[in-house]
Design an enzyme around this catalytic site. Structure first.
Site, short mmCIF file in Angstrom:
data_model
loop_
_atom_site.label_atom_id
_atom_site.label_comp_id
_atom_site.label_asym_id
_atom_site.label_seq_id
_atom_site.Cartn_x
_atom_site.Cartn_y
_atom_site.Cartn_z
CD GLU A 174 -2.86 -1.23 2.38
OE1 GLU A 174 -2.68 -0.46 3.33
OE2 GLU A 174 -3.82 -2.03 2.32
CG HIS A 220 -9.79 -5.65 0.34
ND1 HIS A 220 -10.11 -6.79 1.06
CD2 HIS A 220 -8.49 -5.41 0.55
CE1 HIS A 220 -9.02 -7.20 1.69
NE2 HIS A 220 -8.02 -6.39 1.41
CD GLU A 230 -4.63 -7.94 1.56
OE1 GLU A 230 -5.51 -7.18 2.04
OE2 GLU A 230 -3.42 -7.74 1.69
CG ASP A 285 -12.73 -8.67 1.30
OD1 ASP A 285 -12.66 -7.69 0.54
OD2 ASP A 285 -12.23 -8.70 2.43
CG ASN A 332 -0.61 -7.05 -1.44
OD1 ASN A 332 -1.20 -7.68 -2.33
ND2 ASN A 332 -1.11 -6.90 -0.22
C1 XIL Z 1 -6.46 -6.32 8.06
C2 XIL Z 1 -6.84 -7.49 8.95
O1 XIL Z 1 -7.75 -8.30 8.25
C3 XIL Z 1 -7.44 -6.99 10.23
O2 XIL Z 1 -7.63 -8.06 11.14
C4 XIL Z 1 -6.55 -5.93 10.89
O3 XIL Z 1 -7.21 -5.38 11.99
C5 XIL Z 1 -6.21 -4.84 9.90
O4 XIL Z 1 -5.62 -5.41 8.74
N1 XIL Z 1 -5.02 -4.63 3.48
C6 XIL Z 1 -4.04 -5.49 3.95
C7 XIL Z 1 -4.32 -6.38 5.09
O5 XIL Z 1 -2.95 -5.57 3.35
O6 XIL Z 1 -3.18 -6.61 5.89
C8 XIL Z 1 -5.44 -5.84 5.95
O7 XIL Z 1 -5.75 -6.81 6.94
C9 XIL Z 1 -6.65 -5.51 5.09
C10 XIL Z 1 -6.32 -4.44 4.08
#
Ligand code: XIL
Length: 300
Positions: free
Chosen positions: A127, A206, A235, A237, A169
């Site tokens: 990020e 996401h 990741e 969802d 990422n």
């Molecule tokens: C999130 C986790 O799912 C949570 O449990 C935590 O509180 C915060 O981080 N991007 C990412 C992940 O790269 O590491 C994040 O994970 C979600 C967004």
């Protein structure tokens, strides 16, 4: 095939999930996770605050719990994440300049060294780009150490474990028409041209109302792959859990040979960082397969 992992393996890919160490005592959770997935990401346990709570004092107990559960069950592991503006321990948040740069290098050496030879791919930098129309870097204490912090992180990780794939990422780099996507694309192209060691791009993916799936997702995957890197959906969802959108994501990955695998960010809706109400994952709170699950399985 009748599991996500077995279906993904038919095309040489993996299907992963994020695992939370605190849920490994929940038998419904571990039964589903063990049956369906063949790649594991620690949801929080390999992050900076978890692995180096005090400067120079590393703690791998929770990370190793997730790692050992995965390997004992025959799964591979993605490492997440080494250099990030978020989830930094307090001591790192208060550093800047040369001492922060050195702390980042020491952190990468400590964590990658601990897992040397054991990790499929590391999210080396997470990020680092800004949302919005700039296409530029996000401001952070790491960014303020100098624009070269990202390539220093990648070179450090490569030296610490030459066998791990090294990924950049991010989120909101799924939509090909967004400036953030183009910013990351230009960085990866520059790294490949100059020989900075990068092997993969992680699309967090996401998806929600503000950042929905777009039909140019396949173009994004193809374009990154054409630079000579693998693409991993890291990741996934989807708020609301649309079965159609889940199938679109799978079809877009399968259309690109260098899209090597898909990871969903949790097992059941009740495990999701978005909360159960988001209905964003493939299993409901009781561990039942949702329509989105069948849609993914059929698409794989
Ligand atoms: C999130 C986790 O799912 C949570 O449990 C935590 O509180 C915060 O981080 N991007 C990412 C992940 O790269 O590491 C994040 O994970 C979600 C967004």
């Amino acid at each position: 095939a009748n599991t996500l992992a077995a279906a993904a393996q038919q095309s040489g890919r993996y299907f992963g999930t994020a695992i939370a160490s605190g849920r490994l005592g929940d038998q419904t959770y571990t039964t589903i996770a063990n049956r369906e997935f063949d790649m594991i990401t620690a949801e929080n346990e390999m992050k900076i605050d978890a692995t180096e709570p005090n400067r120079g004092q590393f703690n791998f107990s929770a990370g190793d719990r997730v790692y050992n559960w995965a390997v004992q069950n025959g799964k591979r592991v993605r490492g997440h994440t080494l250099a990030w503006h978020s989830q930094q321990p307090g001591w790192m948040q208060s550093l800047s300049g040369g001492s922060l740069r050195q702390a980042m290098i020491d952190h990468i050496n400590g964590v990658v060294g601990h897992y040397r030879g054991k990790i499929y791919a590391w999210d080396v930098v997470n990020e680092a780009y800004a949302d919005g129309n700039s296409g530029g870097r996000r401001d952070s204490n790491l960014q303020r150490t100098g624009n070269d912090w990202i390539e220093v992180a990648f070179r450090t990780a490569r030296a610490a474990d030459p066998s791990a794939k090294l990924c950049y990422n991010d989120y909101n780099i799924d939509n090909w028409s967004w400036a953030k996507t183009q910013g990351v694309y230009n960085m990866v192209r520059d790294f490949k041209q100059r020989g900075v060691p990068i092997d993969c791009v992680g699309l967090q993916s996401h998806f929600n109302g503000n950042s929905p799936y777009n039909s140019n997702y396949r173009t994004t995957i193809q374009s990154f792959a054409a630079l000579g890197v693998d693409v991993q959906i890291t990741e996934l969802d989807i708020q609301g859990g649309s079965a159609t959108t889940y199938a679109n994501v799978v079809n877009d990955c399968l259309a690109v040979p260098r899209c090597t695998g898909i990871t969903v960010w949790g097992v059941r809706d009740s495990d999701s960082w978005l909360g159960a109400g988001a209905s964003a994952l493939l299993f409901d709170g009781n561990g039942n397969k949702k329509a989105a699950y069948n849609s993914v399985l059929n698409a794989l």
